[in-house]
Design a protein around this motif. Structure first.
Motif, PDB file in Angstrom:
ATOM      1  N   SER A 240       0.803  -1.039   0.024  1.00 14.46           N
ATOM      2  CA  SER A 240       0.079   0.118  -0.005  1.00 14.46           C
ATOM      3  C   SER A 240       0.818   1.393   0.027  1.00 14.46           C
ATOM      4  O   SER A 240       0.505   2.294  -0.586  1.00 14.46           O
ATOM      5  CB  SER A 240      -0.856   0.160   1.223  1.00 14.46           C
ATOM      6  OG  SER A 240      -0.171  -0.106   2.459  1.00 14.46           O
ATOM      7  N   GLU A 243       1.929   2.315  -3.533  1.00 11.16           N
ATOM      8  CA  GLU A 243       1.012   3.122  -4.161  1.00 11.16           C
ATOM      9  C   GLU A 243       0.677   4.434  -3.791  1.00 11.16           C
ATOM     10  O   GLU A 243       0.818   5.327  -4.540  1.00 11.16           O
ATOM     11  CB  GLU A 243      -0.296   2.203  -4.149  1.00 11.16           C
ATOM     12  CG  GLU A 243      -0.350   1.077  -5.184  1.00 11.16           C
ATOM     13  CD  GLU A 243      -1.952   0.835  -5.125  1.00 11.16           C
ATOM     14  OE1 GLU A 243      -2.282  -0.332  -6.119  1.00 11.16           O
ATOM     15  OE2 GLU A 243      -2.649   1.058  -4.568  1.00 11.16           O
ATOM     16  N   THR A 269      -1.575  -4.499  -7.014  1.00 13.87           N
ATOM     17  CA  THR A 269      -0.817  -3.623  -6.585  1.00 13.87           C
ATOM     18  C   THR A 269      -0.480  -2.755  -7.735  1.00 13.87           C
ATOM     19  O   THR A 269      -0.192  -3.380  -8.719  1.00 13.87           O
ATOM     20  CB  THR A 269       0.213  -3.729  -5.800  1.00 13.87           C
ATOM     21  OG1 THR A 269      -0.413  -4.314  -4.575  1.00 13.87           O
ATOM     22  CG2 THR A 269       0.841  -2.353  -5.148  1.00 13.87           C
TER      23      THR A 269
END
Length: 514
Positions: A240, A243, A269
């Motif tokens: 995460s 990103e 992702t």
């Protein structure tokens, strides 16, 4: 004036404006804020009695204040002694004591270790808690109260100590290396030259910044980039954060890359920001490189280095990796750790007679250049052995082909002699990695009445996978022949690893030798 890492940091800060330098769970630290903090801390350290080449250490998870304190210690002219929060306390106490550590910057998470450290490290004079005031120990903010923000960059002589590295301890008690202030600067310049960016990079610091991850973070800052610090290797959070922060540079040991590849969120992702997914600290299994490119994009690269000789010593760029994947006549280069880094003066392969070998022949990898250490602290015999013949001896067996690509066969100490034949564990581990059930493995020699040493594989399975030992043995026999194939395979939930992720084959050998 000798080259100093802080020269590179200050240069970047002058042109970075208000760009984010450090990011962690507490927020963002801009370049102006980082400059003010590191200068104040350096001036406060000098006022507290830190002297040029005095050893200092950081004992903390990856946080902005941990990295800032490291930089402040360097600005004050201190010699960074790298220890790791994940290491056993007794190991860190031993390194700090033998290294004559004068200053310790500790996170409150490690506060329970303070009594043991103070009792065992008689040279310790300055202790600062990074994130809070403790009983008798000031926080970083309190320690810096009233300190000047005037630029502080203590210049060290070329022969003065600016870095004290602790070796991995994979074969016994860690040795302590001593190098100049230029050591970190040349390592940084190597990455800056080997890894061009078209915009200031964003580095996700997952690997400990107290070791190789810190060198990567320093190079990021020297390029005017942003370091996003993670205190723990949470797989979902790594994905995460890539990103969220548009990460362009990620350095991980191969095992962590394999674990990411097995994570359910990996295929969804967005990795479009990545420019370099760099593997180091251990060989990247060739069978997993193509899978990694499929998942992360054409950004896979490798580097090789060591505490005694510098990092990076070699660099296998994404372009070279992709060429090896796409062109059959270059496929053998997937086993390479790349070409000589820009920070290295010379690499060679040396035979037992002390003479350099021609391309393609296997011997010991030796290096010359500005990143090599001065000495092992208080160990002249070991220093003489590693610097024999005017070259720094890496202890790694390998070869260099006619195009300059460097191949590591194995550590000299890990070579297995079975029935009179040399067996390189890395070759066996590469074959085992091709099996989809294998996440990682370690191949060692164990005592055997018939063979002298028998080849044994210890295998860590991928999540939810299973395989019989006989199947893996047969795979190796088919690929490598009966001499190199393991005589036995054991399975383990996790392989023993050092604080920086290297498999501790010494522990495995001890286990099987009783």
């Amino acid at each position: 004036m000798d080259l100093n890492y802080t020269h590179l940091l200050n240069r970047a800060a002058r042109t970075a404006g208000d760009r984010a330098a450090l990011v962690d769970d507490t927020g963002v630290m801009t370049y102006p804020a980082l400059t003010r903090l590191t200068d104040r801390f350096a001036n406060a350290l000098l006022a507290a009695g830190l002297r040029p080449s005095d050893s200092f250490a950081v004992l903390s998870p990856n946080t902005s204040l941990a990295l800032a304190s490291l930089l402040g210690g360097l600005k004050a002219g201190g010699a960074w002694s790298n220890i790791n929060l994940r290491s056993a306390p007794a190991i860190n106490v031993d390194i700090l004591d033998r290294g004559e550590c004068k200053a310790l910057f500790i996170h409150s998470q490690a506060a329970p270790l303070l009594d043991e450290i103070r009792a065992g490290v008689t040279s310790l004079r300055i202790v600062v808690c990074l994130d809070t005031d403790l009983d008798g120990v000031p926080s970083l903010a309190s320690f810096c109260e009233g300190a000047s923000e005037a630029p502080c960059n203590v210049e060290l002589a070329a022969d003065a100590v600016g870095f004290q590295g602790s070796t991995g301890g994979t074969t016994g008690a860690p040795k302590i290396t001593q190098g100049g202030s230029a050591f970190l600067a040349w390592n940084t310049l190597g990455f800056m030259a080997d890894m061009p960016f078209d915009a200031p990079p964003v580095n996700l610091a997952v690997a400990p910044i107290t070791h190789a991850g810190g060198v990567v973070a320093m190079a990021t800052l020297a390029l005017g980039g942003t370091v996003v610090l993670m205190p723990a290797a949470d797989l979902g959070l790594i994905l995460s954060n890539i990103e969220k922060h548009r990460v362009s540079w990620l350095f991980l040991p191969p095992t962590l890359i394999y674990m990411l590849m097995n994570h359910p969120d990996c295929r969804t992702t967005d990795f479009s920001s990545l420019r370099y997914l760099m593997s180091a600290a251990a060989p990247f299994a060739t069978e997993k490189i193509a899978q990694a490119r499929e998942m992360f994009g054409p950004v896979i690269c490798q580097s090789f280095g060591q505490t005694e000789s510098g990092f990076p010593l070699t660099f296998m760029s994404p372009a070279a990796m992709n060429q090896a994947l796409d062109e059959p006549d270059k496929a053998h280069r997937l086993l390479s750790v790349g070409l000589m880094s820009a920070s290295v003066a010379d690499l060679g392969i040396m035979g037992e007679d002390g003479k350099l070998l021609p391309p393609g022949e296997v011997g010991e990898l030796v290096v010359r250049g500005p990143t090599t250490m001065f000495r092992y602290k208080d160990d002249p015999d070991a220093t003489a052995a590693i610097q024999n013949g005017g070259w720094q001896h890496t202890g790694d067996l390998g070869s260099i082909d006619a195009d300059g690509f460097v191949y590591i066969s194995d550590r000299k100490r890990d070579l297995i002699i079975s029935g009179g034949f040399n067996v390189f564990p890395l070759e066996v581990e590469q074959v085992l990695a091709a099996h989809p059930a294998v996440q990682d493995s370690a191949v060692i020699g164990v005592p055997d009445e018939k063979w002298g040493e028998a080849v044994k594989a210890v295998v860590e399975l991928a999540p939810g996978q299973n395989v019989e030992a006989a199947e893996l043995i047969q795979l190796c026999r088919d690929k490598l022949g009966p001499v190199m194939a393991p005589k036995s395979v054991d399975f383990t939930e996790t392989l023993p690893r050092s604080a920086v992720g290297k498999v501790l084959k010494r522990e495995l050998r001890d286990r099987y030798r009783g």
